[in-house]
Design an enzyme around this catalytic site. Structure first.
Site, PDB file in Angstrom:
ATOM      1  N   MET A  50       0.826  -1.194   0.000  1.00  0.00           N
ATOM      2  CA  MET A  50       0.000   0.000   0.000  1.00  0.00           C
ATOM      3  C   MET A  50       0.870   1.258   0.000  1.00  0.00           C
ATOM      4  O   MET A  50       1.972   1.267   0.536  1.00  0.00           O
ATOM      5  CB  MET A  50      -0.910   0.022   1.237  1.00  0.00           C
ATOM      6  N   VAL A  51       0.332   2.329  -0.592  1.00  0.00           N
ATOM      7  CA  VAL A  51       1.010   3.626  -0.604  1.00  0.00           C
ATOM      8  C   VAL A  51       0.135   4.618   0.163  1.00  0.00           C
ATOM      9  O   VAL A  51      -1.059   4.762  -0.122  1.00  0.00           O
ATOM     10  CB  VAL A  51       1.256   4.131  -2.037  1.00  0.00           C
ATOM     11  N   ASP A  94      10.279  -1.533 -16.058  1.00  0.00           N
ATOM     12  CA  ASP A  94       8.847  -1.525 -15.735  1.00  0.00           C
ATOM     13  C   ASP A  94       8.238  -0.160 -16.059  1.00  0.00           C
ATOM     14  O   ASP A  94       7.498   0.408 -15.257  1.00  0.00           O
ATOM     15  CB  ASP A  94       8.635  -1.874 -14.260  1.00  0.00           C
TER      16      ASP A  94
END
Length: 839
Positions: free
Chosen positions: A514-515, A625
């Site tokens: 989670m951020v 990415d």
């Protein structure tokens, strides 16, 4: 061929694969208690007797006798024919070669002999002073399995009758080491209770587990012979609440194991080759229902259970088509589970997720359900489950000692503690005096792996915890004079900044965790990325991110503020980007659509950041990415490239590529890298080409809900670009905004980026050059000199610009100085680009 025959063949093939990779534990004690036979073969393992005049004697103390079953049945195991009976507290002692998590299995098979009826036994069992069983007795054959941490060089298993008139017994004992990382102490494991979900903050590997259920969902019974850890798995049919809701799924192909996922020691092949899925037919899957199992447990107000769920997508025919939810006791345990994402975009790749469950008071079962997600395609709604393990977490405490003995040890501990504290104080004073007198010697620079004139080089680890060390594959930069300590942030500061990780402050999530939005005491806004239990590849990515961002600085790269690795946490802290991800401004949100000029400026900023990575040192860095969610926007819509967890150093001077396992995000991965697993900076160019298409078309890189020819954005966009009909795929919000010449440059740049072979793609410097020209034309400025007398579409983007007459002046590159204040000008290129063989 009937279903049973097919399943038999599947089982036969899978057994072949299991036999090729058997697990060999470092500690491995198999005891046939009370036996007079030296060796007994059971499930291809040799059990030895517990006491021998001329050999090993595992019995340590107490009074015991050996018994033989006078009337064994024809199907009795050899472990059920003898027993060791204890009339007083008695123990077995096992020498431990490698401390850590161990399996302890106790076999009880009560039989009646001339002097003892084993069904009348009543006793307790402990391991190194921790209670495993109390007031225990067996009326039928029982196997008790425990998994516990052994942190001493000896393991004592003590059998204690409840009183002087009672006795204890055991038929067989197994003690063997568990595989490495069988349990992982990672933050973010979910605790599910009647009040909802929260974080389970205890170290899971230090708990004592008693196995309650081990279920092969959708499959047949598996015996210890079929399992590398000699476990038994039972079918799930008796636990299904509504059998008609489920349908078997089977495959004869062995599982596609991936690093970071499950292994054969986590569960055998057969568990991952069978499953239960929703019982729906194609075209009728609009029905929303769950498949549910009830597993009986003996629960009380203090009982907590560990639940491990096993998954392997053997039902999908394509990636990113299976999304489903997991519920435990009616509470959402995992929402929108996407196995394609968790398994590095591989079908039939095993994965497992752990939960801790506290049931309601006096609950007698744990209910597990799976059902379709709202993200599911309306014609492909499904859910899948392959295996379930439920273990009771024992609330074991050390058994009490005599008060006199306890007092003595308290006194001894106090004396030793006082001496230790005094020693520390003396050492601290001496260290301070030494620091005053002498300056510290400078650390020697590590030798680079490649011959380089300058730039980032591989490093030793400075200040990394015992969780692991940075490998050469992830070592991309030097830590500087103070190592990484200057970036460490105390966990308490992060807790305060995020209001103890308040759910209302969550601004995003990903494979790592989670951020959260955070604000430090000096009012600095930050983004806090906290690792979660589901991210078993989190440690390498965590280390790589620190390694890369602790050194490089650029206006168009997100800055690392610091990190935290206290209390088994893996937390990264970045500068806060007010406007979020580029993706959120293109589609799927309520933001006002970006103008064409804004989109060009954002693409140019991202291109500058990637270009700096590729050319800022002799080897450069390959991001690996690049995607629209890893391009972030600040309050002024300035683009910055983020998420360097998969980054790799580029090839050495005499190399053309880096050979490495496939990593990246589905829909953005370079097809040449996918086929050959050879990584180059042109792999980033391909991914950026997909981002350009997202910017142009305002749709996701992969959308399984569209028609087949439109699912993959890159393939679909290239078809329209080749037809010269780019205007047909432009975001409707941009209609009438874009000048044809600007659109033409942009489209042909994207098309070149998406070339099938890397050699046909432009460098990021070429891409940057053309995007800047597209912007100049859009805002009525003169294009750069190279294009002034040329039709835009006729320029070959793969031709070095020096040949086409580009300016030869070059800005400063590499090192710490390039922090964005002296950014790449729009009319200059790096000197390496003049000669394509420069790197």
């Amino acid at each position: 061929m009937d279903t049973k025959s097919v399943h038999f063949l599947s089982l036969t093939f899978s057994l072949f694969f299991i036999s090729k990779a058997a697990f060999t534990p470092q500690d491995n004690y198999l005891i046939n208690c009370g036996s007079s036979t030296s060796n007994v073969a059971i499930d291809n393992r040799n059990f030895v007797r517990d006491s021998s005049k001329n050999g090993s004697n595992y019995l340590s103390k107490g009074k015991s006798i050996s018994l033989t079953n006078p009337n064994p049945s024809s199907n009795s195991s050899l472990l059920q024919t003898t027993a060791r009976v204890f009339t007083s507290a008695s123990s077995y002692i096992f020498n431990i070669k490698k401390t850590g998590t161990h399996f302890v299995r106790l076999h009880f098979s009560p039989f009646t002999s001339q002097n003892y009826d084993l069904k009348n036994a009543n006793f307790g069992v402990s391991a190194n002073g921790l209670s495993l069983l109390s007031d225990f007795g067996a009326n039928f054959n029982v196997l008790k399995e425990f998994i516990l941490m052994v942190d001493k060089v000896e393991l004592e298993i003590l059998f204690t009758p409840v009183n002087d008139s009672s006795f204890a017994f055991v038929n067989g004992i197994e003690v063997f080491s568990a595989p490495k990382d069988f349990f992982i102490d990672a933050s973010g494991m979910v605790l599910i209770s009647p009040s909802g979900t929260q974080e389970f903050k205890q170290n899971i590997s230090f708990q004592i587990f008693e196995t309650v259920h081990r279920i092969n969902v959708g499959g047949s019974k598996l015996t210890p012979f079929n399992d590398t850890l000699w476990r038994s798995w039972v079918p799930d049919e008796d636990f299904l609440v509504l059998k008609s809701a489920a349908k078997f799924a089977r495959t004869s192909d062995p599982p596609n194991y991936q690093p970071g996922g499950a292994t054969r020691e986590i569960a055998p092949d057969n568990v991952y080759m069978t499953a239960q899925q929703m019982n729906v037919e194609n075209g009728t899957s609009n029905f929303m229902f769950n498949v549910t199992w009830d597993f009986p447990v003996r629960s009380s107000t203090v009982d907590v259970h560990f639940v491990r769920l096993h998954f392997c997508d053997i039902v999908s025919v394509a990636l990113n088509t299976l999304y489903f939810n997991v519920y435990i006791n009616g509470i959402t345990a995992y929402k929108d589970l996407d196995l394609s994402f968790l398994t590095s975009h591989r079908l039939a790749s095993p994965y497992y997720i752990d939960f801790v469950v506290k049931s309601a008071d006096n609950s007698d079962s744990i209910r597990i359900s799976i059902g379709p997600s709202e993200l599911s395609n309306s014609l492909r709604k499904n859910a899948i489950l392959n295996g379930v393990e439920i273990m009771k977490i024992e609330n074991s405490v050390p058994l009490p000692r005599k008060s006199k003995e306890k007092s003595i040890w308290v006194l001894v501990g106090s004396v030793i503690g006082g001496i230790f504290a005094l020693s520390l104080a003396i050492l601290a004073v001496l260290a301070m005096l030494k620091c005053i007198k002498r300056e510290p010697k400078p650390k020697l620079k590590p030798k680079p792996r490649c011959i380089e004139s300058r730039g980032w080089t591989p490093l030793r680890v400075y200040g990394v915890s015992t969780q692991g060390t940075l490998s050469e594959a992830t070592a991309l930069s030097s830590p500087g004079a103070n190592g990484y300590y200057g970036l460490k942030i105390p966990f308490t500061d992060i807790q305060l900044a995020t209001n103890n990780f308040d759910k209302d402050l969550i601004i995003g999530s990903g494979g790592f965790g989670m951020v959260y939005k955070g604000v430090f005491r000096d009012n600095t806004k930050v983004a806090v990325k906290r690792g979660i239990r589901g991210s078993r590849q989190g440690l390498p990515e965590f280390q790589t991110e620190i390694t890369v961002l602790s050194k490089i600085r650029h206006r168009h790269l997100v800055s690392l503020v610091g990190y935290c690795e206290e209390q088994s946490e893996m937390i990264l802290v970045y500068e806060y980007m007010d406007k979020g991800t580029l993706r959120s401004h293109l589609y799927g949100s309520v933001f006002t659509p970006l103008s064409w000029k804004q989109r060009l400026e954002i693409c140019i900023g991202a291109a500058r950041g990637i270009h700096y990575l590729h050319t800022g040192s002799a080897r450069g860095i390959i991001h690996r990415d690049i995607k629209s969610t890893n391009i972030l926007l600040d309050e002024n819509y300035v683009a910055k490239v983020a998420d360097f967890g998969l980054s790799r150093s580029g090839p050495c001077l005499n190399e053309t590529h880096v050979s490495t396992a496939l990593k990246g995000s589905f829909g953005y991965i370079d097809p040449e890298y996918f086929r050959r697993q050879q990584l180059t900076d042109k792999s980033d160019v391909y991914s950026f080409g997909v981002v350009l298409c997202e910017v142009l078309c305002a749709r996701s890189a992969v959308d399984p809900m569209l028609d087949r020819e439109q699912v993959n954005l890159a393939e679909w966009a290239v078809e329209w670009l080749k037809k010269g009909m780019i205007e047909q795929i432009v975001d409707p919000h941009l209609r009438g905004q874009i000048k044809p010449s600007s659109l033409k440059i942009f489209g042909e740049t994207a098309e070149k980026c998406l070339a099938e072979y890397g050699v046909d793609r432009p460098t990021m410097g070429d891409v940057l050059w053309n995007l800047e020209n597209a912007l100049r034309i859009q805002v009525n400025e003169r294009p750069q000199e190279i294009h002034e007398e040329t039709i835009v579409g006729s320029v070959d983007l793969t031709t070095p610009r020096a040949i086409l007459g580009a300016p030869s002046s070059s800005p400063r590159v590499g090192g710490d100085d390039n922090d964005g204040t002296s950014d790449i000008t729009t009319s200059r290129v790096f000197s390496q680009l003049i000669n394509r063989d420069g790197r």
